[in-house]
Write an enzyme that holds these catalytic residues in place. Structure first.
Site, PDB file in Angstrom:
ATOM      1  CE  LYS A 125      -4.469   0.804   0.155  1.00  0.00           C
ATOM      2  NZ  LYS A 125      -5.570  -0.098  -0.233  1.00  0.00           N
ATOM      3  CG  ASP A 165      -7.192   2.938  -1.303  1.00  0.00           C
ATOM      4  OD1 ASP A 165      -7.557   1.749  -1.293  1.00  0.00           O
ATOM      5  OD2 ASP A 165      -7.380   3.688  -0.327  1.00  0.00           O
TER       6      ASP A 165
HETATM    7  N1  GLU Z   1      -7.113  -0.055  -3.342  1.00  0.00           N
HETATM    8  C1  GLU Z   1      -7.821  -1.258  -3.696  1.00  0.00           C
HETATM    9  C2  GLU Z   1      -7.831  -2.197  -2.502  1.00  0.00           C
HETATM   10  O1  GLU Z   1      -7.929  -1.739  -1.371  1.00  0.00           O
HETATM   11  C3  GLU Z   1      -7.309  -1.864  -4.984  1.00  0.00           C
HETATM   12  C4  GLU Z   1      -5.855  -2.206  -5.022  1.00  0.00           C
HETATM   13  C5  GLU Z   1      -5.342  -2.682  -6.389  1.00  0.00           C
HETATM   14  O2  GLU Z   1      -6.131  -2.755  -7.337  1.00  0.00           O
HETATM   15  O3  GLU Z   1      -4.146  -2.961  -6.467  1.00  0.00           O
HETATM   16  O4  GLU Z   1      -7.830  -3.386  -2.614  1.00  0.00           O
END
Ligand code: GLU
Length: 445
Positions: A125, A165
């Site tokens: 993240k 996100d």
């Molecule tokens: N931010 C999204 C999540 O919390 C997607 C992450 C992604 O597609 O890599 O899973």
């Protein structure tokens, strides 16, 4: 034998002032510790110590120029949490609340979530405390360029693949990808959520919300129930809420709320027309972070400064941000007869709210299972990029649906209690953990 309280005390000492990370790890460890202790190979390999420590963390300064010519400074992050199952994968969050501890919680959750999808993806993240609220499109572009100038040193299509996100949607991914390409001169699947013309996947924008409804549908089926005639409350008005209201409407339910930091909308007729969905996207793109204009445009009620959980509904879908549904909110929902709570944001419910819902035997889907459709379609975008081709919408949707059904099956397998109640958080935690832990054991240290 691992002992939960002494392990958590050490972890807390080692990660001071990171309450969300401690909340997320405690929630997982509480539900897996018995299983872990029944399998001594995990302790022998120090899996709990290793799985709660990110592989590495990058923190960097991001400087950019605002429209008045002033230089602004923010902090950027990328937490590469665990790559036992594949390249680091997870979103970037641009929000004033972003801290290292917050991203560690999200990276930890992402590791287990990505494991649940069955696709080969590790967990990560990143993001920044940059607040898009009130910024112009040019300011967002300049920020994204500067952010990627540093981030590109740490990512790559086979090592770490960021995505969107909160605060990072198609527009931001476009700017970020443009800068990556400018610096590296590569056309690769280094980001997901890209525009369709440069490697994006159909259904990726809708995937998190659609996936949540596919998961909820399985929860309904497990109770011999259907979406028909159900009223639903949704929080948020961004990408996740948008996909959720569209699919809920298609499946026969009526969504009566959406919300923003300013309050919530109560739309008695339902947030159920393409015009209303398009308006949600327009609000998101306006960088204003407010839902009130929806009430004026569509003649709905706006309740200032309050959360939608006070509205009586059959199903509640928190779709905004962590800890947005408190114990008090959970009690209000149950008192008003809620039948399902489907956490679509990451850790949307506080720990005591989640425990209360489980004790009340309300079917409760945890974010890491419910919202896994977003990253799952990101995984499918990576596959398409690697093969240099693109699948049509139906092909992607069929795969997304199958993945969500499979995640539900894993939760039922690992989480069904003796009395028949499906403890979804426990099931998701055990199923997600086992795969990562077994891979770590097999690969040695
Ligand atoms: N931010 C999204 C999540 O919390 C997607 C992450 C992604 O597609 O890599 O899973």
């Amino acid at each position: 034998m691992y002992k939960l309280e002494s392990f958590m005390a050490e972890l807390e000492k080692h990660n001071p002032a990171q309450p969300e990370f401690i909340q997320a790890t405690r929630e997982v460890l509480e539900s897996i510790i018995d299983m872990v202790n029944e399998n001594p190979v995990y302790e022998k390999n120090r899996i709990l110590e290793r799985i709660t420590e990110p592989d590495r963390t990058f923190m960097f300064r991001v400087e950019w120029e605002d429209d008045l010519g002033n230089i602004q400074v923010n902090r950027g992050y990328r937490v590469q949490f665990n790559n036992a199952l594949g390249p680091y994968k997870g979103g970037l969050r641009f929000h004033a609340s972003v801290t290292l501890g917050g991203l560690k919680f999200l990276g930890f959750e992402q590791t287990l979530k990505n494991s649940l999808t069955t696709l080969p993806m590790g967990g990560a993240k990143g993001g920044s405390d940059f607040n898009p609220r009130g910024k112009s499109d040019s300011e967002i572009q300049r920020f994204c360029r500067s952010f990627m100038t540093e981030l590109q040193k740490y990512i790559g299509p086979n090592t770490d693949v960021p995505a969107g996100d909160i605060g990072v949607g198609a527009r931001e991914i476009g700017f970020l990808y443009g800068q990556y390409k400018r610096i590296r001169d590569e056309n690769t699947g280094v980001l997901t959520g890209k525009g369709l013309s440069f490697g994006g996947s159909l259904i990726r924008p809708e995937a998190t919300g659609y996936g949540a409804m596919y998961f909820a549908h399985q929860m309904l089926l497990a109770n011999n129930d259907t979406f028909a005639g159900k009223t639903i409350s949704v929080s948020g008005f961004g990408n996740v809420a948008w996909g959720a209201v569209m699919k809920a409407t298609e499946l026969g339910a009526k969504v009566v709320t959406i919300s923003g930091p300013d309050g919530y909308i109560y739309d008695e007729e339902g947030v159920g027309t393409p015009e209303k969905w398009a308006y949600m996207s327009y609000l998101r793109a306006s960088n204003n972070d407010e839902v009130e204009p929806y009430a004026k445009k569509f003649g709905a009620k706006f309740v200032s400064g309050r959360k939608p959980w006070e509205v009586p509904v059959d199903m509640a879908f928190p779709c905004a941000i962590q800890n947005e549904l408190s114990l008090e909110d959970a009690k209000a929902l149950v008192a008003n007869g809620v039948k399902y709570v489907v956490e679509t944001s990451n850790m949307g419910c506080s720990a005591d709210a989640a425990t209360y819902l489980i004790n009340e035997k309300i079917p409760f889907g945890p974010g890491k299972a419910v919202n896994a459709g977003g990253v799952a379609v990101s995984g499918l975008e990576m596959s398409q990029n690697a093969m240099h081709l693109s699948w049509n919408a139906e092909e992607v949707d069929v795969k997304l649906h199958a993945i969500m059904v499979n995640i539900h099956t894993s939760c039922v397998r690992e989480g069904t209690q003796e009395d028949g109640y499906i403890n979804y958080p426990k099931g998701a935690n055990i199923a997600g953990f086992k795969k990562v832990a077994d891979a770590m054991v097999q690969m040695g240290y």
